[in-house]
Design an enzyme around this catalytic site. Structure first.
Site, PDB file in Angstrom:
ATOM      1  N   LYS A  65      12.875   9.372  33.359  1.00 43.89           N
ATOM      2  CA  LYS A  65      12.012   8.622  34.284  1.00 43.89           C
ATOM      3  C   LYS A  65      12.564   8.669  35.715  1.00 43.89           C
ATOM      4  O   LYS A  65      11.849   8.952  36.663  1.00 43.89           O
ATOM      5  CB  LYS A  65      11.877   7.149  33.843  1.00 43.89           C
ATOM      6  CG  LYS A  65      11.429   6.986  32.400  1.00 43.89           C
ATOM      7  CD  LYS A  65      11.358   5.530  31.983  1.00 43.89           C
ATOM      8  CE  LYS A  65      12.689   4.805  31.969  1.00 43.89           C
ATOM      9  NZ  LYS A  65      13.643   5.244  30.925  1.00 43.89           N
TER      10      LYS A  65
ATOM     11  N   ARG B  60       9.479  -4.254  31.464  1.00 44.00           N
ATOM     12  CA  ARG B  60      10.119  -3.875  30.202  1.00 44.00           C
ATOM     13  C   ARG B  60       9.854  -4.893  29.094  1.00 44.00           C
ATOM     14  O   ARG B  60      10.339  -4.697  27.990  1.00 44.00           O
ATOM     15  CB  ARG B  60      11.624  -3.833  30.438  1.00 44.00           C
ATOM     16  CG  ARG B  60      12.250  -2.460  30.422  1.00 44.00           C
ATOM     17  CD  ARG B  60      13.687  -2.692  30.829  1.00 44.00           C
ATOM     18  NE  ARG B  60      14.592  -1.696  30.413  1.00 44.00           N
ATOM     19  CZ  ARG B  60      15.094  -0.770  31.215  1.00 44.00           C
ATOM     20  NH1 ARG B  60      14.664  -0.673  32.449  1.00 44.00           N
ATOM     21  NH2 ARG B  60      16.002   0.059  30.773  1.00 44.00           N
TER      22      ARG B  60
ATOM     23  N   ARG C 221      24.887  12.493  30.770  1.00 40.46           N
ATOM     24  CA  ARG C 221      24.551  12.178  32.163  1.00 40.46           C
ATOM     25  C   ARG C 221      25.804  11.829  32.957  1.00 40.46           C
ATOM     26  O   ARG C 221      26.690  11.130  32.489  1.00 40.46           O
ATOM     27  CB  ARG C 221      23.575  11.001  32.212  1.00 40.46           C
ATOM     28  CG  ARG C 221      23.326  10.504  33.645  1.00 40.46           C
ATOM     29  CD  ARG C 221      22.147   9.574  33.750  1.00 40.46           C
ATOM     30  NE  ARG C 221      22.213   8.471  32.822  1.00 40.46           N
ATOM     31  CZ  ARG C 221      21.190   7.663  32.573  1.00 40.46           C
ATOM     32  NH1 ARG C 221      20.024   7.844  33.177  1.00 40.46           N
ATOM     33  NH2 ARG C 221      21.317   6.670  31.718  1.00 40.46           N
TER      34      ARG C 221
ATOM     35  N   ARG D 194      28.126   6.307  33.546  1.00 40.89           N
ATOM     36  CA  ARG D 194      27.765   4.891  33.531  1.00 40.89           C
ATOM     37  C   ARG D 194      28.375   4.220  32.306  1.00 40.89           C
ATOM     38  O   ARG D 194      28.412   4.813  31.238  1.00 40.89           O
ATOM     39  CB  ARG D 194      26.234   4.751  33.477  1.00 40.89           C
ATOM     40  CG  ARG D 194      25.585   4.554  34.807  1.00 40.89           C
ATOM     41  CD  ARG D 194      24.077   4.714  34.776  1.00 40.89           C
ATOM     42  NE  ARG D 194      23.370   3.909  33.787  1.00 40.89           N
ATOM     43  CZ  ARG D 194      22.038   3.921  33.632  1.00 40.89           C
ATOM     44  NH1 ARG D 194      21.300   4.682  34.417  1.00 40.89           N
ATOM     45  NH2 ARG D 194      21.456   3.182  32.720  1.00 40.89           N
TER      46      ARG D 194
ATOM     47  N   ARG E  96      20.749   0.036  23.262  1.00 42.51           N
ATOM     48  CA  ARG E  96      19.686   0.212  24.265  1.00 42.51           C
ATOM     49  C   ARG E  96      18.387   0.671  23.603  1.00 42.51           C
ATOM     50  O   ARG E  96      17.305   0.225  23.951  1.00 42.51           O
ATOM     51  CB  ARG E  96      20.125   1.215  25.336  1.00 42.51           C
ATOM     52  CG  ARG E  96      21.161   0.627  26.280  1.00 42.51           C
ATOM     53  CD  ARG E  96      21.798   1.673  27.161  1.00 42.51           C
ATOM     54  NE  ARG E  96      20.886   2.244  28.135  1.00 42.51           N
ATOM     55  CZ  ARG E  96      21.179   3.306  28.876  1.00 42.51           C
ATOM     56  NH1 ARG E  96      22.353   3.903  28.747  1.00 42.51           N
ATOM     57  NH2 ARG E  96      20.306   3.769  29.748  1.00 42.51           N
TER      58      ARG E  96
HETATM   59  P1  AP5 Z   1      17.269  10.065  33.800  1.00 43.88           P
HETATM   60  O1  AP5 Z   1      16.166  10.565  34.663  1.00 43.88           O
HETATM   61  O2  AP5 Z   1      18.446   9.448  34.461  1.00 43.88           O
HETATM   62  O3  AP5 Z   1      16.651   9.099  32.666  1.00 43.88           O
HETATM   63  P2  AP5 Z   1      15.986   7.665  32.756  1.00 43.88           P
HETATM   64  O4  AP5 Z   1      14.767   7.693  31.899  1.00 43.88           O
HETATM   65  O5  AP5 Z   1      15.816   7.233  34.168  1.00 43.88           O
HETATM   66  O6  AP5 Z   1      17.110   6.841  31.994  1.00 43.88           O
HETATM   67  P3  AP5 Z   1      17.901   5.492  32.268  1.00 43.88           P
HETATM   68  O7  AP5 Z   1      19.023   5.498  31.272  1.00 43.88           O
HETATM   69  O8  AP5 Z   1      18.304   5.328  33.694  1.00 43.88           O
HETATM   70  O9  AP5 Z   1      16.862   4.461  31.881  1.00 43.88           O
HETATM   71  P4  AP5 Z   1      17.119   3.120  31.324  1.00 43.88           P
HETATM   72  O10 AP5 Z   1      15.711   2.685  31.262  1.00 43.88           O
HETATM   73  O11 AP5 Z   1      17.863   2.932  30.084  1.00 43.88           O
HETATM   74  O12 AP5 Z   1      18.168   2.486  32.352  1.00 43.88           O
HETATM   75  P5  AP5 Z   1      17.987   1.546  33.605  1.00 43.88           P
HETATM   76  O13 AP5 Z   1      18.883   2.016  34.645  1.00 43.88           O
HETATM   77  O14 AP5 Z   1      16.543   1.337  33.905  1.00 43.88           O
HETATM   78  O15 AP5 Z   1      17.745  11.281  32.852  1.00 43.88           O
HETATM   79  C1  AP5 Z   1      18.765  11.113  31.903  1.00 43.88           C
HETATM   80  C2  AP5 Z   1      19.632  12.388  31.849  1.00 43.88           C
HETATM   81  O16 AP5 Z   1      18.840  13.464  31.333  1.00 43.88           O
HETATM   82  C3  AP5 Z   1      20.156  12.863  33.216  1.00 43.88           C
HETATM   83  O17 AP5 Z   1      21.431  13.388  33.055  1.00 43.88           O
HETATM   84  C4  AP5 Z   1      19.156  13.965  33.637  1.00 43.88           C
HETATM   85  O18 AP5 Z   1      19.775  14.940  34.445  1.00 43.88           O
HETATM   86  C5  AP5 Z   1      18.741  14.529  32.290  1.00 43.88           C
HETATM   87  N1  AP5 Z   1      17.348  14.964  32.262  1.00 43.88           N
HETATM   88  C6  AP5 Z   1      16.289  14.327  32.839  1.00 43.88           C
HETATM   89  N2  AP5 Z   1      15.147  14.989  32.561  1.00 43.88           N
HETATM   90  C7  AP5 Z   1      15.495  16.041  31.780  1.00 43.88           C
HETATM   91  C8  AP5 Z   1      14.742  17.088  31.162  1.00 43.88           C
HETATM   92  N3  AP5 Z   1      13.410  17.156  31.271  1.00 43.88           N
HETATM   93  N4  AP5 Z   1      15.411  18.011  30.424  1.00 43.88           N
HETATM   94  C9  AP5 Z   1      16.747  17.934  30.290  1.00 43.88           C
HETATM   95  N5  AP5 Z   1      17.526  16.980  30.865  1.00 43.88           N
HETATM   96  C10 AP5 Z   1      16.885  16.035  31.592  1.00 43.88           C
HETATM   97  O19 AP5 Z   1      18.505   0.146  33.005  1.00 43.88           O
HETATM   98  C11 AP5 Z   1      19.868  -0.093  32.741  1.00 43.88           C
HETATM   99  C12 AP5 Z   1      20.046  -1.535  32.297  1.00 43.88           C
HETATM  100  O20 AP5 Z   1      19.626  -2.437  33.347  1.00 43.88           O
HETATM  101  C13 AP5 Z   1      19.207  -1.964  31.084  1.00 43.88           C
HETATM  102  O21 AP5 Z   1      19.824  -1.620  29.857  1.00 43.88           O
HETATM  103  C14 AP5 Z   1      19.138  -3.488  31.311  1.00 43.88           C
HETATM  104  O22 AP5 Z   1      20.332  -4.123  30.951  1.00 43.88           O
HETATM  105  C15 AP5 Z   1      18.981  -3.593  32.829  1.00 43.88           C
HETATM  106  N6  AP5 Z   1      17.564  -3.591  33.254  1.00 43.88           N
HETATM  107  C16 AP5 Z   1      16.970  -2.652  34.026  1.00 43.88           C
HETATM  108  N7  AP5 Z   1      15.663  -2.961  34.217  1.00 43.88           N
HETATM  109  C17 AP5 Z   1      15.452  -4.126  33.548  1.00 43.88           C
HETATM  110  C18 AP5 Z   1      14.300  -4.936  33.329  1.00 43.88           C
HETATM  111  N8  AP5 Z   1      13.102  -4.601  33.855  1.00 43.88           N
HETATM  112  N9  AP5 Z   1      14.428  -6.044  32.583  1.00 43.88           N
HETATM  113  C19 AP5 Z   1      15.622  -6.391  32.049  1.00 43.88           C
HETATM  114  N10 AP5 Z   1      16.757  -5.660  32.187  1.00 43.88           N
HETATM  115  C20 AP5 Z   1      16.666  -4.529  32.931  1.00 43.88           C
END
Ligand code: AP5
Length: 220
Positions: free
Chosen positions: A13, A88, A127, A160, A171
């Site tokens: 994403k 979420r 990552r 991370r 997660r």
């Molecule tokens: P990447 O693009 O970084 O993936 P992503 O979907 O953005 O994954 P995240 O882990 O950041 O999402 P998340 O939802 O768990 O974490 P968030 O930071 O929101 O890609 C991942 C990897 O794959 C990279 O290395 C990339 O290079 C590679 N890649 C990408 N596309 C590819 C492809 N097509 N082919 C091959 N490789 C590819 O949340 C973290 C924490 O914050 C949560 O656990 C929670 O504690 C808190 N939090 C955040 N938002 C909320 C909320 N709304 N409510 C409550 N808690 C929240």
């Protein structure tokens, strides 16, 4: 265009949101990035959020809803935004809908990144991120020019804390329980679009462009 990116952790994403934001100028509003910045700054919110994040659990709705709704309704979002990681939970989705309805500015589309657990695990554990500029890399699929060093700013890349194999299981379980139901929530409202997120980064970017063309051609 007002978009939400929905899908499991590591589905890609953030990678796609960054590119789209650069292409169209819509602010990329990543709740995870915002919370990590707060934690790094040691703010009261950051201190409260850090424990949940490191454990792979969601921070309470009471900490995140007002923050993200306020951000998505600032003047720089008048022409659109890309919400990544928010909403979420059902409570978050309803609060966002309410705030946008009050401004007569509903979501144009919710893009659901469909990605299986095996692919998610490989993407997350591989990552590497830049603690300085937020750049995102992967040890196999998106390597920096120099191993372990950010192409953009030269800082040393890190993993991370919540990207360890131990935390990924939690997660994913949190995602299935609290976030996956939003797929049906948005499908019922006619705004859900699905992308097969196991394709290459370039293929997904092209598919997204096609979806956005269809969405913008739709009569409002
Ligand atoms: P990447 O693009 O970084 O993936 P992503 O979907 O953005 O994954 P995240 O882990 O950041 O999402 P998340 O939802 O768990 O974490 P968030 O930071 O929101 O890609 C991942 C990897 O794959 C990279 O290395 C990339 O290079 C590679 N890649 C990408 N596309 C590819 C492809 N097509 N082919 C091959 N490789 C590819 O949340 C973290 C924490 O914050 C949560 O656990 C929670 O504690 C808190 N939090 C955040 N938002 C909320 C909320 N709304 N409510 C409550 N808690 C929240």
């Amino acid at each position: 265009m007002r978009l939400v990116f929905l899908g499991p952790p590591g589905a890609g994403k953030g990678t796609q949101a960054k590119t789209l934001s650069e292409q169209h100028g819509w602010p990329h509003l990543s709740s995870g990035d915002i919370l990590r910045a707060e934690a790094k700054a040691g703010s009261p919110l950051g201190k409260q959020a850090a424990g949940y994040m490191e454990a792979g659990k969601l921070v309470p709705d009471s900490l995140i809803v007002d923050l993200m709704v306020e951000r998505a309704t600032r003047p720089d979002c008048r022409k659109g935004f890309l919400l990544d990681g928010f909403p979420r939970t059902a409570v978050q989705a309803e609060a966002l809908d309410k705030a946008l309805a009050a401004r007569n500015a509903p979501l144009d589309a919710v893009i659901y990144f469909a990605c299986g657990d095996v692919e998610v695990l490989g993407r997350i554990t591989g990552r590497r991120t830049c603690p300085n500029c937020g750049g995102v890399y992967h040890v196999r699929t998106l390597q920096p020019k120099k191993e372990g060093v950010c192409d953009r700013c030269g800082a040393a890349l890190v993993q991370r804390k919540d990207d360890s194999e131990a935390v990924v299981g939690q997660r994913l379980a949190t995602y299935r329980l609290l976030t996956e139901p939003l797929i049906e929530y948005y499908r019922a409202r006619g705004v859900l679009r699905q992308i097969e997120a196991e394709q290459s980064i370039g293929a997904i970017n092209e598919e997204l462009a096609g979806i956005l063309t269809q969405v913008s051609a739709r009569p409002s």
